[in-house]
Motif scaffolding. Sequence first.
Motif, mmCIF file in Angstrom:
data_model
loop_
_atom_site.group_PDB
_atom_site.id
_atom_site.type_symbol
_atom_site.label_atom_id
_atom_site.label_comp_id
_atom_site.label_asym_id
_atom_site.label_seq_id
_atom_site.Cartn_x
_atom_site.Cartn_y
_atom_site.Cartn_z
ATOM 1 N N THR A 1 3.109 11.024 -0.132
ATOM 2 C CA THR A 1 4.384 10.622 0.470
ATOM 3 C C THR A 1 4.333 10.581 1.990
ATOM 4 N N THR A 2 3.649 11.536 2.613
ATOM 5 C CA THR A 2 3.606 11.591 4.074
ATOM 6 C C THR A 2 3.001 10.328 4.665
ATOM 7 N N GLU A 3 1.897 9.869 4.083
ATOM 8 C CA GLU A 3 1.256 8.650 4.571
ATOM 9 C C GLU A 3 2.143 7.435 4.332
ATOM 10 N N ALA B 1 11.408 8.072 -0.048
ATOM 11 C CA ALA B 1 10.334 8.993 0.347
ATOM 12 C C ALA B 1 10.906 10.220 1.040
ATOM 13 N N TYR B 2 11.907 10.023 1.887
ATOM 14 C CA TYR B 2 12.562 11.148 2.543
ATOM 15 C C TYR B 2 13.241 12.066 1.519
ATOM 16 N N VAL B 3 13.876 11.464 0.515
ATOM 17 C CA VAL B 3 14.512 12.266 -0.543
ATOM 18 C C VAL B 3 13.459 13.117 -1.240
ATOM 19 N N LYS B 4 12.354 12.496 -1.583
ATOM 20 C CA LYS B 4 11.279 13.210 -2.284
ATOM 21 C C LYS B 4 10.773 14.394 -1.464
ATOM 22 N N LYS C 1 0.840 -1.196 0.000
ATOM 23 C CA LYS C 1 0.000 0.000 0.000
ATOM 24 C C LYS C 1 0.878 1.251 0.000
ATOM 25 N N ALA C 2 1.941 1.249 0.796
ATOM 26 C CA ALA C 2 2.840 2.403 0.863
ATOM 27 C C ALA C 2 3.532 2.651 -0.473
#
Length: 237
Positions: A173-175, A201-204, A163-164
């Motif tokens: 991205t936050t979820e 995700a952190y990079v984004k 799902k992520a």
Amino acid sequence: MEKIDLINKYFEGTLLEDEIKDFNRLLLNDSDFKKEFEFQKEIQESLILNDREKTKRQLQDWDLESSKKPFKYWAVAAGLVLLLSISFTWFLTQEKQSNEELFIAYFEPYRNIVHPIVRGESSTDTQTKAFEAYEEKDFDKSITLFNNILKKDSSNTVIAFYKANALLQKNQTTEAISIFKENIKSSESLQDKNLWYLALAYVKENHLEEATKTLNQLIALSDYKSEEAKILLKKLE
């Protein structure tokens, strides 16, 4: 404009603002374009690195002869050093990418390895439908179906992981970050994969300190994506 022209202009550093948007859109949504870009990128890097190695060898050979004709050889060597410096500076410039570009270059939703789909067979099973939608890149549908599964089995970290991935594809991205972090704390299943996608995700989101820590965690834990993680770390410096 032809797709190959966009790629060529990227390496020439001449993309206009609208062309950059088209380039990033294609890199995110067009798998053939992404493969061609990565192929051309490997060629460019190989040419630069081969040129550097060749020039190094020439400098080493000339250094052996420099005691006989010092002024002539050092003048030529100085010119080659300047040329090498210019080439390497160009190479580094091409490697400087925005966080969004880095994410697009490295992100690809994790393949379905937990629920193989047999084509041509119909099923009313929710999990089968969820992974069918996932493989068909219908991420909105897959998220809805994954949610239905998680309502009944909230501790299913594997379903949460997929799902992520779908959420990342949909720019939620936050979820996605929240899910990856929870998975890492609560389960060892797919932990290295959770770390990799959490780092992306952190990079984004431009959380580069967290991305760096997460990539280092991944390298210490597993061989999964370790080479890509090391390269990405250098790009984040």
